[in-house]
Design a protein around this motif. Structure first.
Motif, mmCIF file in Angstrom:
data_model
loop_
_atom_site.group_PDB
_atom_site.id
_atom_site.type_symbol
_atom_site.label_atom_id
_atom_site.label_comp_id
_atom_site.label_asym_id
_atom_site.label_seq_id
_atom_site.Cartn_x
_atom_site.Cartn_y
_atom_site.Cartn_z
ATOM 1 N N LYS A 10 0.847 -1.187 0.000
ATOM 2 C CA LYS A 10 0.000 0.000 0.000
ATOM 3 C C LYS A 10 0.885 1.241 0.000
ATOM 4 N N VAL A 11 0.772 2.022 -1.083
ATOM 5 C CA VAL A 11 1.588 3.226 -1.205
ATOM 6 C C VAL A 11 0.965 4.154 -2.248
ATOM 7 N N VAL A 12 1.219 5.435 -2.114
ATOM 8 C CA VAL A 12 0.843 6.424 -3.125
ATOM 9 C C VAL A 12 2.131 6.864 -3.798
ATOM 10 N N LEU A 13 2.201 6.686 -5.119
ATOM 11 C CA LEU A 13 3.407 7.013 -5.870
ATOM 12 C C LEU A 13 3.194 8.233 -6.755
ATOM 13 N N LEU A 14 4.039 9.213 -6.619
ATOM 14 C CA LEU A 14 4.124 10.401 -7.467
ATOM 15 C C LEU A 14 2.867 11.262 -7.501
ATOM 16 N N PHE A 15 1.727 10.668 -7.777
ATOM 17 C CA PHE A 15 0.482 11.427 -7.886
ATOM 18 C C PHE A 15 -0.608 10.728 -7.076
ATOM 19 N N ASP A 16 -1.651 11.472 -6.694
ATOM 20 C CA ASP A 16 -2.740 10.899 -5.895
ATOM 21 C C ASP A 16 -3.459 9.772 -6.628
ATOM 22 N N PHE A 17 -3.533 9.830 -7.952
ATOM 23 C CA PHE A 17 -4.249 8.784 -8.679
ATOM 24 C C PHE A 17 -3.445 7.483 -8.777
ATOM 25 N N TRP A 18 -2.158 7.522 -8.456
ATOM 26 C CA TRP A 18 -1.335 6.300 -8.470
ATOM 27 C C TRP A 18 -1.307 5.741 -7.052
ATOM 28 N N ASN A 19 -2.441 5.252 -6.620
ATOM 29 C CA ASN A 19 -2.622 4.739 -5.267
ATOM 30 C C ASN A 19 -2.663 3.214 -5.336
ATOM 31 N N VAL A 20 -1.688 2.561 -4.727
ATOM 32 C CA VAL A 20 -1.553 1.110 -4.800
ATOM 33 C C VAL A 20 -2.167 0.492 -3.544
ATOM 34 N N HIS A 21 -3.034 -0.531 -3.759
ATOM 35 C CA HIS A 21 -3.723 -1.167 -2.630
ATOM 36 C C HIS A 21 -3.524 -2.669 -2.557
ATOM 37 N N SER A 22 -2.885 -3.283 -3.534
ATOM 38 C CA SER A 22 -2.822 -4.745 -3.572
ATOM 39 C C SER A 22 -1.431 -5.215 -3.990
ATOM 40 N N PRO A 23 -1.110 -6.482 -3.724
ATOM 41 C CA PRO A 23 0.184 -7.012 -4.175
ATOM 42 C C PRO A 23 0.344 -6.964 -5.699
ATOM 43 N N ALA A 24 -0.735 -7.227 -6.441
ATOM 44 C CA ALA A 24 -0.653 -7.153 -7.905
ATOM 45 C C ALA A 24 -0.382 -5.714 -8.349
ATOM 46 N N GLY A 25 -1.016 -4.753 -7.703
ATOM 47 C CA GLY A 25 -0.777 -3.346 -8.012
ATOM 48 C C GLY A 25 0.647 -2.930 -7.691
ATOM 49 N N MET A 26 1.186 -3.478 -6.596
ATOM 50 C CA MET A 26 2.568 -3.161 -6.237
ATOM 51 C C MET A 26 3.538 -3.761 -7.252
ATOM 52 N N ALA A 27 3.265 -4.996 -7.685
ATOM 53 C CA ALA A 27 4.132 -5.632 -8.687
ATOM 54 C C ALA A 27 4.087 -4.836 -9.995
ATOM 55 N N LEU A 28 2.911 -4.397 -10.404
ATOM 56 C CA LEU A 28 2.781 -3.606 -11.612
ATOM 57 C C LEU A 28 3.476 -2.246 -11.461
ATOM 58 N N SER A 29 3.337 -1.629 -10.299
ATOM 59 C CA SER A 29 3.987 -0.338 -10.052
ATOM 60 C C SER A 29 5.507 -0.479 -10.054
ATOM 61 N N ALA A 30 6.014 -1.538 -9.434
ATOM 62 C CA ALA A 30 7.465 -1.765 -9.443
ATOM 63 C C ALA A 30 7.958 -2.005 -10.865
ATOM 64 N N LEU A 31 7.158 -2.700 -11.677
ATOM 65 C CA LEU A 31 7.524 -2.936 -13.071
ATOM 66 C C LEU A 31 7.543 -1.625 -13.864
ATOM 67 N N VAL A 32 6.561 -0.765 -13.639
ATOM 68 C CA VAL A 32 6.509 0.530 -14.327
ATOM 69 C C VAL A 32 7.718 1.376 -13.940
#
Length: 143
Positions: A10-32
């Motif tokens: 769970k983290v907010v990255l760079l902008f408010d709309f890039w709000n990560v809530h799940s392990p899949a979202g974190m994996a996708l965010s780390a990939l981006v």
């Protein structure tokens, strides 16, 4: 906000709309972030290669020619000073400036992502930097 590195999905990255809530979202965010870092490394090496190519295509330095003509002033075969066409110099400098701006903007985005203090994002940046270097470094010696 945490001021030390932590593992979380769970983290907010760079902008408010890039709000990560799940392990899949974190994996996708780390990939981006990893791909963004690979792009940063590629731009860095591309900028160095472009600078090298533009310097190699420019005519010889006129100061060296002036030194040669001063030493051999009795010679009648003096070469006229070579100048760079202003439009060509401007376009080359303008293009390099745009590439530099892109590199700085991407670099700041990466820095702000790391400042989320999320370990997964940090590992994505480190791995992306390593992959980007590995892929882009051989391009310096080609051509």
């Amino acid at each position: 906000m945490e001021t030390h590195f932590f593992f979380s999905d769970k983290v907010v990255l760079l902008f408010d709309f890039w709000n990560v809530h799940s392990p899949a979202g974190m994996a996708l965010s780390a990939l981006v972030i990893l791909l963004l870092t690979v792009l940063y490394e590629s731009i860095k090496f591309g900028k160095a290669k472009l600078l090298h190519q533009s310097l190699a295509s420019m005519p010889a330095c006129t100061s060296q020619q002036n030194e040669e003509t001063d030493q051999s002033s009795s010679s009648s075969s003096e070469l006229p000073p070579v100048s760079i066409p202003p439009l060509r110099w401007f376009l080359c400098h303008f293009g390099q400036s745009l590439i530099h701006i892109a590199q700085v903007v991407i670099g700041y985005f990466i820095m702000l992502a790391v400042m989320s203090y999320n370990t997964w994002i940090f590992l994505g940046v480190v791995l992306g930097s390593a992959v980007g270097y590995y892929l882009a470094y051989p391009l310096l010696s080609i051509g």
